[in-house]
Design a protein around this motif. Sequence first.
Motif, PDB file in Angstrom:
ATOM      1  N   ARG A 323       0.819  -1.152  -0.030  1.00  0.00           N
ATOM      2  CA  ARG A 323      -0.052  -0.012  -0.108  1.00  0.00           C
ATOM      3  C   ARG A 323       0.893   1.175   0.003  1.00  0.00           C
ATOM      4  O   ARG A 323       0.631   2.184  -0.932  1.00  0.00           O
ATOM      5  CB  ARG A 323      -1.131  -0.169   1.197  1.00  0.00           C
ATOM      6  N   GLY A 324       1.928   1.301   0.974  1.00  0.00           N
ATOM      7  CA  GLY A 324       2.688   2.426   0.901  1.00  0.00           C
ATOM      8  C   GLY A 324       3.415   2.744  -0.419  1.00  0.00           C
ATOM      9  O   GLY A 324       3.472   4.083  -0.683  1.00  0.00           O
ATOM     10  N   ARG A 325       3.883   1.863  -0.730  1.00  0.00           N
ATOM     11  CA  ARG A 325       4.874   2.005  -1.891  1.00  0.00           C
ATOM     12  C   ARG A 325       3.895   2.314  -3.298  1.00  0.00           C
ATOM     13  O   ARG A 325       4.507   3.253  -3.980  1.00  0.00           O
ATOM     14  CB  ARG A 325       5.615   0.607  -2.308  1.00  0.00           C
ATOM     15  N   ILE A 326       2.928   1.810  -3.246  1.00  0.00           N
ATOM     16  CA  ILE A 326       1.881   2.176  -4.425  1.00  0.00           C
ATOM     17  C   ILE A 326       1.397   3.372  -4.368  1.00  0.00           C
ATOM     18  O   ILE A 326       1.315   4.261  -5.358  1.00  0.00           O
ATOM     19  CB  ILE A 326       0.509   1.294  -4.411  1.00  0.00           C
ATOM     20  N   GLY A 327       1.266   4.028  -2.907  1.00  0.00           N
ATOM     21  CA  GLY A 327       0.780   5.648  -2.839  1.00  0.00           C
ATOM     22  C   GLY A 327       2.008   6.411  -3.271  1.00  0.00           C
ATOM     23  O   GLY A 327       1.907   7.301  -3.977  1.00  0.00           O
ATOM     24  N   PHE A 328       3.090   6.162  -3.097  1.00  0.00           N
ATOM     25  CA  PHE A 328       4.297   6.877  -3.416  1.00  0.00           C
ATOM     26  C   PHE A 328       4.556   6.704  -5.415  1.00  0.00           C
ATOM     27  O   PHE A 328       4.484   7.705  -5.576  1.00  0.00           O
ATOM     28  CB  PHE A 328       5.819   5.976  -2.806  1.00  0.00           C
ATOM     29  N   LEU A 329       4.099   5.640  -5.624  1.00  0.00           N
ATOM     30  CA  LEU A 329       4.349   5.570  -7.180  1.00  0.00           C
ATOM     31  C   LEU A 329       3.084   6.266  -7.784  1.00  0.00           C
ATOM     32  O   LEU A 329       3.234   7.125  -8.804  1.00  0.00           O
ATOM     33  CB  LEU A 329       4.065   4.117  -7.827  1.00  0.00           C
ATOM     34  N   GLU A 330       2.155   6.446  -7.256  1.00  0.00           N
ATOM     35  CA  GLU A 330       1.051   7.191  -7.756  1.00  0.00           C
ATOM     36  C   GLU A 330       1.276   8.794  -7.456  1.00  0.00           C
ATOM     37  O   GLU A 330       0.884   9.573  -8.360  1.00  0.00           O
ATOM     38  CB  GLU A 330      -0.327   6.913  -6.881  1.00  0.00           C
ATOM     39  N   ARG A 331       1.895   9.154  -6.365  1.00  0.00           N
ATOM     40  CA  ARG A 331       2.210  10.483  -6.347  1.00  0.00           C
ATOM     41  C   ARG A 331       3.183  10.979  -7.329  1.00  0.00           C
ATOM     42  O   ARG A 331       3.024  11.988  -7.785  1.00  0.00           O
ATOM     43  CB  ARG A 331       2.840  10.820  -4.699  1.00  0.00           C
TER      44      ARG A 331
END
Length: 547
Positions: A323-331
């Motif tokens: 979840r955290g890594r995906i959020g970072f990629l989306e940003r």
Amino acid sequence: MVQQQQQHRIYILQFRKGGPEQEVSCKVSQPKGGGRRPVMYYYQDHGSGGGKNGKKVQPRALGLRRFLGMLFLSFLCVGTLFVAPVSFLSFVHSDEGGSAAAAAAAAATAAVRGGVSEPCSAVGNDSLCCDRTSERADICFAKGDVRMHSASASFQLVSAGNSSAAAEEEERIRPYTRKWEANVMATIDEVRLRRVLPGDAARCDVRHDAPAVLFSTGGYTGNVYHEFNDGILPLFVTAHHLRRRVVLVILEYHDWWMTKYGDVVSQLSAFPPIDFAADRRVHCFPELIAGLRIHGELTVDPARTPEGKSIGDFRRLLDDAYRGRIGFLERLERRAARKRLRQRRHRRGGGGGAPPAPGGPREDRPRLVIVSRTGSRVIENEADVAALAADVGFDVRVIRPERTTELCKIYRELNGSDAMVGVHGAAMTHFLFMRPGKVFIQVVPLGTHWAAGAYYGEPAARMGLRYVGYRILPEESSLSREYPTGDPVLTDPAGVAQRGWDVTKKVYLDRQNVRLDLARFREELVRAHRYLAGGGRERPSDVVGRV
């Protein structure tokens, strides 16, 4: 005073963990020659303080229902003490954290099903026990003063007494989950678990207050199917109930493996892993689990886990891990999109942004991901298949996983998909990343029917996917251009398979591509689209194979 810790994730090159409840000082040992090994370990902290999410637990008044509940629990515990005192005491005297005690209690309960106790189901203090009843994997347990002594490839259980007879006790284990394959097991390092007298024990350099789990990342590691089936899933089965209060000790340690699976590993252990061969310090533990439990092909059997965990719980762990890594990629993507928009406006003299490109993603279309292969078992008309799926009504994506592809990016793509299409092979393991209720279409080449179903189809159905095994016809195989019509290779793959695995691998796995019959495959795509459009209300049988 309880300190509040902010949740965070970091990459570090030197293992270092802090916090009042973590007394272990774990640093990467220096390799010979004085150079520093470029270790990357990814971990996540969830805070501290004894409460959920690091919040301080507030005392509550003891209500009537709480009092009655505690009274009932007291009677239950007394009954348990009389019926099975050894099992009871084995988890009453557990570590200070409390979670390990609860986990051990659940394990003791789960180990006695139908009135039959499993081997090593109740390991008392100062005990060494090995369960070798499974045809897939051995697993050993040691409890007491356990010391890792990598210089002698062993763990020492320091005897509480001074009996020389007790000190002769020794077990050996190769902690890998393919016990029946003698050739690969011969490549796995053997570790000794031996009892020693206090005067012969190695001196502790690092003391841990959490148990250790020993396993190997050797063998077939490097193949994504085996990485999940032989390693990650068994690690989940073995360690998840310990709630991250466990130290992982790894044989045949690979930096790339930790980089690839660090997100997942951080959900199972709050501590940096130990490279058994490279770290020559003596690590001391209150308990050791050597080896991993495995339940079958890409699966978790709730009836055989301490807390009734299933493959669905493993899916939720993956959600938490990425979840955290995906959020970072989306940003990052949103930032890049805004930058491109500003550049277009600048080139246009400050005008509005360009209109969306035609044929772009449609929110109202179910997303279908084609997992592309290179080498063997390639879909030769892949572009036509993608165009066909788009014509049926799918938003089509094509991904080509490679060894260097970040696993989180594959997870993100498939977790957000509605359907997945791919040819039988290790990459089909990625069905684990899909959400239950979605569609998994596996193209089954000649000679692979049994393996396709056993290794991927049946596990996918157990996970809640709508599985379709699309068995190709001989004319859809590239082998039809190599062998004459009527040859047993085309008409009797099962008979050819009786010649041995080497023949099967050489003919059907290494030298076969597929060219799908578009009219025939369209029928499967239409069925899948209708199923998804209908919200998955009309479910077929668990495993569907169409000829």
